[in-house]
Design a protein around this motif. Structure first.
Motif, PDB file in Angstrom:
ATOM      1  N   ILE A   1       0.842  -1.203   0.000  1.00  0.00           N
ATOM      2  CA  ILE A   1       0.000   0.000   0.000  1.00  0.00           C
ATOM      3  C   ILE A   1       0.878   1.254   0.000  1.00  0.00           C
ATOM      4  N   ALA A   2       1.910   1.270   0.845  1.00  0.00           N
ATOM      5  CA  ALA A   2       2.821   2.420   0.895  1.00  0.00           C
ATOM      6  C   ALA A   2       3.488   2.646  -0.465  1.00  0.00           C
ATOM      7  N   LEU A   3       3.924   1.567  -1.097  1.00  0.00           N
ATOM      8  CA  LEU A   3       4.560   1.684  -2.414  1.00  0.00           C
ATOM      9  C   LEU A   3       3.565   2.214  -3.443  1.00  0.00           C
ATOM     10  N   GLU A   4       2.346   1.735  -3.387  1.00  0.00           N
ATOM     11  CA  GLU A   4       1.301   2.199  -4.299  1.00  0.00           C
ATOM     12  C   GLU A   4       1.049   3.699  -4.125  1.00  0.00           C
ATOM     13  N   ILE A   5       0.994   4.160  -2.890  1.00  0.00           N
ATOM     14  CA  ILE A   5       0.792   5.586  -2.617  1.00  0.00           C
ATOM     15  C   ILE A   5       1.949   6.409  -3.177  1.00  0.00           C
ATOM     16  N   ALA A   6       3.172   5.956  -2.943  1.00  0.00           N
ATOM     17  CA  ALA A   6       4.351   6.678  -3.454  1.00  0.00           C
ATOM     18  C   ALA A   6       4.341   6.741  -4.978  1.00  0.00           C
TER      19      ALA A   6
ATOM     20  N   GLU B   1       1.712   6.344  -7.056  1.00  0.00           N
ATOM     21  CA  GLU B   1       0.569   7.103  -7.555  1.00  0.00           C
ATOM     22  C   GLU B   1       0.756   8.609  -7.360  1.00  0.00           C
ATOM     23  N   SER B   2       1.327   9.002  -6.225  1.00  0.00           N
ATOM     24  CA  SER B   2       1.536  10.426  -5.946  1.00  0.00           C
ATOM     25  C   SER B   2       2.826  10.952  -6.559  1.00  0.00           C
ATOM     26  N   GLN B   3       3.690  10.052  -6.993  1.00  0.00           N
ATOM     27  CA  GLN B   3       5.018  10.384  -7.529  1.00  0.00           C
ATOM     28  C   GLN B   3       5.851  11.149  -6.501  1.00  0.00           C
ATOM     29  N   LEU B   4       5.704  10.727  -5.233  1.00  0.00           N
ATOM     30  CA  LEU B   4       6.475  11.322  -4.144  1.00  0.00           C
ATOM     31  C   LEU B   4       7.217  10.220  -3.405  1.00  0.00           C
ATOM     32  N   PRO B   5       8.451  10.493  -2.971  1.00  0.00           N
ATOM     33  CA  PRO B   5       9.211   9.477  -2.246  1.00  0.00           C
ATOM     34  C   PRO B   5       8.740   9.339  -0.794  1.00  0.00           C
ATOM     35  N   ILE B   6       9.168   8.240  -0.178  1.00  0.00           N
ATOM     36  CA  ILE B   6       8.845   7.953   1.219  1.00  0.00           C
ATOM     37  C   ILE B   6      10.115   8.080   2.048  1.00  0.00           C
ATOM     38  N   TRP B   7      10.006   8.767   3.171  1.00  0.00           N
ATOM     39  CA  TRP B   7      11.101   8.873   4.129  1.00  0.00           C
ATOM     40  C   TRP B   7      10.712   8.041   5.348  1.00  0.00           C
ATOM     41  N   PRO B   8      11.157   6.788   5.427  1.00  0.00           N
ATOM     42  CA  PRO B   8      10.811   5.952   6.573  1.00  0.00           C
ATOM     43  C   PRO B   8      11.657   6.327   7.789  1.00  0.00           C
ATOM     44  N   LEU B   9      11.002   6.469   8.935  1.00  0.00           N
ATOM     45  CA  LEU B   9      11.708   6.811  10.165  1.00  0.00           C
ATOM     46  C   LEU B   9      11.806   5.625  11.122  1.00  0.00           C
TER      47      LEU B   9
ATOM     48  N   PHE C   1      12.642  -1.815   3.741  1.00  0.00           N
ATOM     49  CA  PHE C   1      13.056  -1.164   2.497  1.00  0.00           C
ATOM     50  C   PHE C   1      14.406  -1.703   2.032  1.00  0.00           C
ATOM     51  N   SER C   2      15.324  -1.927   2.970  1.00  0.00           N
ATOM     52  CA  SER C   2      16.663  -2.423   2.628  1.00  0.00           C
ATOM     53  C   SER C   2      16.620  -3.795   1.972  1.00  0.00           C
ATOM     54  N   LYS C   3      15.661  -4.610   2.372  1.00  0.00           N
ATOM     55  CA  LYS C   3      15.567  -5.984   1.862  1.00  0.00           C
ATOM     56  C   LYS C   3      14.719  -6.100   0.600  1.00  0.00           C
ATOM     57  N   HIS C   4      14.062  -5.027   0.197  1.00  0.00           N
ATOM     58  CA  HIS C   4      13.144  -5.077  -0.942  1.00  0.00           C
ATOM     59  C   HIS C   4      13.511  -3.984  -1.949  1.00  0.00           C
ATOM     60  N   PRO C   5      14.246  -4.360  -2.996  1.00  0.00           N
ATOM     61  CA  PRO C   5      14.754  -3.376  -3.958  1.00  0.00           C
ATOM     62  C   PRO C   5      13.677  -2.573  -4.685  1.00  0.00           C
ATOM     63  N   GLU C   6      12.434  -3.033  -4.685  1.00  0.00           N
ATOM     64  CA  GLU C   6      11.378  -2.263  -5.343  1.00  0.00           C
ATOM     65  C   GLU C   6      11.149  -0.910  -4.672  1.00  0.00           C
ATOM     66  N   PHE C   7      11.690  -0.739  -3.456  1.00  0.00           N
ATOM     67  CA  PHE C   7      11.545   0.536  -2.747  1.00  0.00           C
ATOM     68  C   PHE C   7      12.687   1.514  -3.053  1.00  0.00           C
ATOM     69  N   ASN C   8      13.718   1.068  -3.743  1.00  0.00           N
ATOM     70  CA  ASN C   8      14.860   1.947  -4.019  1.00  0.00           C
ATOM     71  C   ASN C   8      14.466   3.236  -4.733  1.00  0.00           C
ATOM     72  N   LYS C   9      13.527   3.155  -5.659  1.00  0.00           N
ATOM     73  CA  LYS C   9      13.139   4.339  -6.428  1.00  0.00           C
ATOM     74  C   LYS C   9      12.284   5.322  -5.642  1.00  0.00           C
ATOM     75  N   VAL C  10      11.686   4.873  -4.535  1.00  0.00           N
ATOM     76  CA  VAL C  10      10.815   5.764  -3.768  1.00  0.00           C
ATOM     77  C   VAL C  10      11.391   6.088  -2.389  1.00  0.00           C
ATOM     78  N   TRP C  11      12.601   5.641  -2.107  1.00  0.00           N
ATOM     79  CA  TRP C  11      13.201   5.807  -0.783  1.00  0.00           C
ATOM     80  C   TRP C  11      13.908   7.146  -0.689  1.00  0.00           C
ATOM     81  N   TYR C  12      13.363   8.039   0.120  1.00  0.00           N
ATOM     82  CA  TYR C  12      13.956   9.346   0.383  1.00  0.00           C
ATOM     83  C   TYR C  12      14.874   9.220   1.586  1.00  0.00           C
ATOM     84  N   HIS C  13      16.034   9.844   1.514  1.00  0.00           N
ATOM     85  CA  HIS C  13      17.020   9.823   2.607  1.00  0.00           C
ATOM     86  C   HIS C  13      17.478   8.411   2.942  1.00  0.00           C
ATOM     87  N   LYS C  14      17.769   7.659   1.910  1.00  0.00           N
ATOM     88  CA  LYS C  14      18.269   6.300   2.100  1.00  0.00           C
ATOM     89  C   LYS C  14      19.606   6.372   2.837  1.00  0.00           C
ATOM     90  N   PRO C  15      19.788   5.541   3.892  1.00  0.00           N
ATOM     91  CA  PRO C  15      21.068   5.567   4.619  1.00  0.00           C
ATOM     92  C   PRO C  15      22.236   5.198   3.708  1.00  0.00           C
TER      93      PRO C  15
END
Length: 100
Positions: free
Chosen positions: A60-65, A67-75, A83-97
């Motif tokens: 759901i989080a990936l779908e929102i990112a 659809e909105s074309q905005l990255p996600i900053w997970p805290l 996110f680290s274990k799932h490469p499909e999040f690389n394109k939407v990951w804001y402030h990746k460590p």
């Protein structure tokens, strides 16, 4: 379900016995370098199947990112690890460590 135009995404999932099994939020915030979704604390009931819940909710989080074309900053460390274990999040990951 979510509304992509709502700047505060709020999810609470209950089981058939009305016991909370999952709760998380994402807030759309303006930063100097652009707008992002900030994913706050992610709660999973310890008695629940965390792998299944994470897979369902992170889709759901990936779908929102996307659809909105905005990255996600997970805290939350749990979500950063997911996110680290799932490469499909690389394109939407804001402030990746930084990689070690």
């Amino acid at each position: 379900m979510y509304s992509i135009n709502d700047p505060h995404q709020f999810f609470k999932i209950y089981d058939d016995d009305d016991i909370l099994i999952c709760h998380w939020t994402m807030d759309k915030v303006e930063r100097q370098d652009g707008t992002v979704w900030v994913m706050n604390h992610f709660f999973i009931n310890p008695a629940a199947d965390s792998k299944q819940i994470l897979a369902e909710q992170m889709s759901i989080a990936l779908e929102i990112a996307q659809e909105s074309q905005l990255p996600i900053w997970p805290l939350d460390p749990l979500i950063i690890a997911y996110f680290s274990k799932h490469p499909e999040f690389n394109k939407v990951w804001y402030h990746k460590p930084a990689a070690n």
